[in-house]
Design a protein around this motif. Structure first.
Motif, mmCIF file in Angstrom:
data_model
loop_
_atom_site.group_PDB
_atom_site.id
_atom_site.type_symbol
_atom_site.label_atom_id
_atom_site.label_comp_id
_atom_site.label_asym_id
_atom_site.label_seq_id
_atom_site.Cartn_x
_atom_site.Cartn_y
_atom_site.Cartn_z
ATOM 1 N N LYS A 6 34.262 -36.740 -26.921
ATOM 2 C CA LYS A 6 34.475 -36.421 -28.330
ATOM 3 C C LYS A 6 35.041 -37.621 -29.082
ATOM 4 C CE LYS A 6 35.186 -31.417 -27.840
ATOM 5 N NZ LYS A 6 36.163 -30.305 -27.950
ATOM 6 N N THR A 7 35.945 -38.352 -28.432
ATOM 7 C CA THR A 7 36.522 -39.535 -29.064
ATOM 8 C C THR A 7 35.453 -40.605 -29.264
ATOM 9 O OG1 THR A 7 38.671 -39.092 -28.035
ATOM 10 C CG2 THR A 7 38.295 -41.321 -28.877
ATOM 11 N N LYS A 8 34.615 -40.787 -28.255
ATOM 12 C CA LYS A 8 33.523 -41.757 -28.374
ATOM 13 C C LYS A 8 32.601 -41.399 -29.530
ATOM 14 C CE LYS A 8 32.941 -43.732 -23.761
ATOM 15 N NZ LYS A 8 31.990 -43.935 -22.645
ATOM 16 N N GLN A 9 32.241 -40.117 -29.608
ATOM 17 C CA GLN A 9 31.345 -39.665 -30.668
ATOM 18 C C GLN A 9 31.996 -39.827 -32.034
ATOM 19 O OE1 GLN A 9 28.275 -38.951 -30.038
ATOM 20 N NE2 GLN A 9 27.690 -38.433 -32.134
ATOM 21 N N PHE A 10 33.290 -39.575 -32.112
ATOM 22 C CA PHE A 10 34.037 -39.758 -33.363
ATOM 23 C C PHE A 10 33.960 -41.213 -33.824
ATOM 24 C CE2 PHE A 10 38.063 -41.195 -35.267
ATOM 25 C CZ PHE A 10 38.095 -40.408 -36.405
ATOM 26 N N ILE A 11 34.177 -42.135 -32.900
ATOM 27 C CA ILE A 11 34.139 -43.563 -33.237
ATOM 28 C C ILE A 11 32.745 -43.960 -33.698
ATOM 29 C CG2 ILE A 11 34.362 -45.899 -32.304
ATOM 30 C CD1 ILE A 11 36.506 -44.768 -30.374
ATOM 31 N N ILE A 12 31.729 -43.489 -32.990
ATOM 32 C CA ILE A 12 30.339 -43.812 -33.341
ATOM 33 C C ILE A 12 30.000 -43.313 -34.741
ATOM 34 C CG2 ILE A 12 27.921 -43.272 -32.805
ATOM 35 C CD1 ILE A 12 28.783 -43.295 -29.806
ATOM 36 N N GLU A 13 30.329 -42.059 -35.024
ATOM 37 C CA GLU A 13 29.980 -41.475 -36.315
ATOM 38 C C GLU A 13 30.764 -42.115 -37.460
ATOM 39 O OE1 GLU A 13 30.345 -37.235 -36.102
ATOM 40 O OE2 GLU A 13 28.827 -37.048 -34.528
ATOM 41 N N LYS A 14 32.023 -42.455 -37.214
ATOM 42 C CA LYS A 14 32.856 -43.050 -38.257
ATOM 43 C C LYS A 14 32.431 -44.482 -38.592
ATOM 44 C CE LYS A 14 35.928 -40.031 -39.623
ATOM 45 N NZ LYS A 14 36.058 -39.654 -41.050
ATOM 46 N N THR A 15 31.804 -45.141 -37.649
ATOM 47 C CA THR A 15 31.424 -46.541 -37.877
ATOM 48 C C THR A 15 29.923 -46.727 -38.100
ATOM 49 O OG1 THR A 15 31.279 -46.926 -35.470
ATOM 50 C CG2 THR A 15 33.372 -47.442 -36.556
ATOM 51 N N ASP A 31 37.598 -54.074 -38.520
ATOM 52 C CA ASP A 31 36.813 -53.178 -39.377
ATOM 53 C C ASP A 31 36.689 -51.801 -38.727
ATOM 54 O OD1 ASP A 31 36.297 -55.187 -41.277
ATOM 55 O OD2 ASP A 31 34.524 -55.870 -40.177
ATOM 56 N N ILE A 32 36.424 -51.816 -37.442
ATOM 57 C CA ILE A 32 36.240 -50.564 -36.695
ATOM 58 C C ILE A 32 37.549 -49.783 -36.655
ATOM 59 C CG2 ILE A 32 35.655 -49.595 -34.436
ATOM 60 C CD1 ILE A 32 33.968 -52.197 -34.002
ATOM 61 N N SER A 33 38.629 -50.495 -36.431
ATOM 62 C CA SER A 33 39.950 -49.868 -36.384
ATOM 63 C C SER A 33 40.300 -49.225 -37.722
ATOM 64 C CB SER A 33 41.008 -50.909 -36.000
ATOM 65 O OG SER A 33 42.290 -50.318 -35.942
ATOM 66 N N GLU A 34 39.980 -49.929 -38.806
ATOM 67 C CA GLU A 34 40.271 -49.401 -40.138
ATOM 68 C C GLU A 34 39.411 -48.173 -40.450
ATOM 69 O OE1 GLU A 34 40.158 -50.863 -44.825
ATOM 70 O OE2 GLU A 34 39.928 -52.328 -43.204
ATOM 71 N N ALA A 35 38.150 -48.199 -40.044
ATOM 72 C CA ALA A 35 37.248 -47.081 -40.328
ATOM 73 C C ALA A 35 37.605 -45.827 -39.540
ATOM 74 C CB ALA A 35 35.810 -47.498 -40.013
ATOM 75 N N THR A 36 38.118 -46.018 -38.337
ATOM 76 C CA THR A 36 38.409 -44.868 -37.469
ATOM 77 C C THR A 36 39.868 -44.424 -37.513
ATOM 78 O OG1 THR A 36 38.851 -46.343 -35.590
ATOM 79 C CG2 THR A 36 36.583 -45.520 -35.864
ATOM 80 N N GLY A 37 40.755 -45.334 -37.939
ATOM 81 C CA GLY A 37 42.174 -45.020 -37.899
ATOM 82 C C GLY A 37 42.758 -45.134 -36.508
ATOM 83 N N ASN A 46 37.621 -46.785 -24.916
ATOM 84 C CA ASN A 46 36.432 -45.933 -24.902
ATOM 85 C C ASN A 46 35.127 -46.724 -24.786
ATOM 86 O OD1 ASN A 46 37.250 -42.935 -25.595
ATOM 87 N ND2 ASN A 46 38.573 -44.259 -26.827
ATOM 88 N N PHE A 47 35.179 -47.991 -25.140
ATOM 89 C CA PHE A 47 33.999 -48.850 -25.037
ATOM 90 C C PHE A 47 34.406 -50.162 -24.390
ATOM 91 C CE2 PHE A 47 33.238 -46.007 -28.585
ATOM 92 C CZ PHE A 47 31.948 -45.554 -28.335
ATOM 93 N N GLU A 48 33.529 -50.691 -23.563
ATOM 94 C CA GLU A 48 33.848 -51.918 -22.830
ATOM 95 C C GLU A 48 34.114 -53.078 -23.779
ATOM 96 O OE1 GLU A 48 31.775 -54.857 -19.503
ATOM 97 O OE2 GLU A 48 31.047 -52.808 -19.775
ATOM 98 N N ASN A 49 33.324 -53.144 -24.843
ATOM 99 C CA ASN A 49 33.499 -54.210 -25.825
ATOM 100 C C ASN A 49 32.815 -53.802 -27.129
ATOM 101 O OD1 ASN A 49 30.685 -54.767 -25.403
ATOM 102 N ND2 ASN A 49 31.255 -56.030 -23.640
ATOM 103 N N ARG A 50 32.885 -54.666 -28.132
ATOM 104 C CA ARG A 50 32.307 -54.353 -29.432
ATOM 105 C C ARG A 50 30.792 -54.222 -29.354
ATOM 106 N NH1 ARG A 50 29.651 -56.353 -33.337
ATOM 107 N NH2 ARG A 50 29.332 -58.207 -32.067
#
Length: 201
Positions: A6-15, A31-37, A46-50
């Motif tokens: 669910k966290t992975k999907q949240f990050i994907i959808e938010k970015t 940018d990713i951190s700001e978009a997801t909080g 949750n992801f190996e790298n960007r």
């Protein structure tokens, strides 16, 4: 889904829109951190790298486009001719949504990945191949049903349609003028009516 999924999907959808508008190679971890909080540590948890996240976001964005396009090829449009015209109508009706979310995700990824992001380039190649196969399959079915000219190349017309659509989107988005996309779509309709559709003898 598990909490991690669910966290992975949240990050994907938010970015998703962020990557598509700013670019898959230019979107930073900040940018990713700001978009997801979420903190950078949480994202890397949750992801190996960007790049891994960028690939998953591309699959999500291209998957949404494919899902929406699939409706044009569904049971609501019984004939092959109906399906091709519904394909054109999809872009005519949805260009606002496409532009608002950064443009066509397949084209955007194609123009920036090139040789700098080979894994993304490969995913884009797969997307284009699947898209061409879907259109050419419809044309082939129309040929078998007697709707379409049996002597034309389904693969060549599928490729031509994609080139016209992508070129129209590129010009319209760059100039902020929808007339270029509409011109491309009008051309596709003329091709369908005059070259693909079988003319009664």
């Amino acid at each position: 889904m598990s909490k991690a999924d669910k966290t992975k999907q949240f990050i994907i959808e938010k970015t998703a829109a962020l990557f598509n508008s700013k670019g898959y190679t230019r979107t930073s971890l900040s940018d990713i951190s700001e978009a997801t909080g979420l903190t950078k540590g949480s994202i890397y948890g949750n992801f190996e790298n960007r790049d891994e996240l960028a690939l998953e976001v591309y699959k999500f964005n291209s998957g949404l486009l494919t899902k929406n396009l699939s409706r044009s090829f569904g049971k609501d449009f019984p004939t092959a001719l109906d399906k091709l015209k519904a394909f054109v109508a999809f872009y005519r009706k949805n260009w606002h949504f496409v532009f608002a979310n950064g443009g066509c995700p397949i084209m955007n990824a194609a123009t920036e990945s090139d040789d700098t992001f080979p894994h993304l380039k490969n995913q884009v190649k797969i997307s284009f191949e699947e898209w061409m196969k879907r259109i050419s399959t419809i044309i082939t079915k129309g040929q078998k049903s007697g709707e379409f000219n049996p002597e034309i190349s389904a693969q060549e017309y599928a490729s031509l349609f994609i080139m016209l659509v992508e070129g129209g989107i590129l010009l319209s988005k760059t100039t902020s003028d929808e007339k270029h996309l509409n011109l491309a779509l009008d051309k596709i309709l003329k091709i369908i009516n005059k070259e693909i559709q079988k003319i009664p003898s």
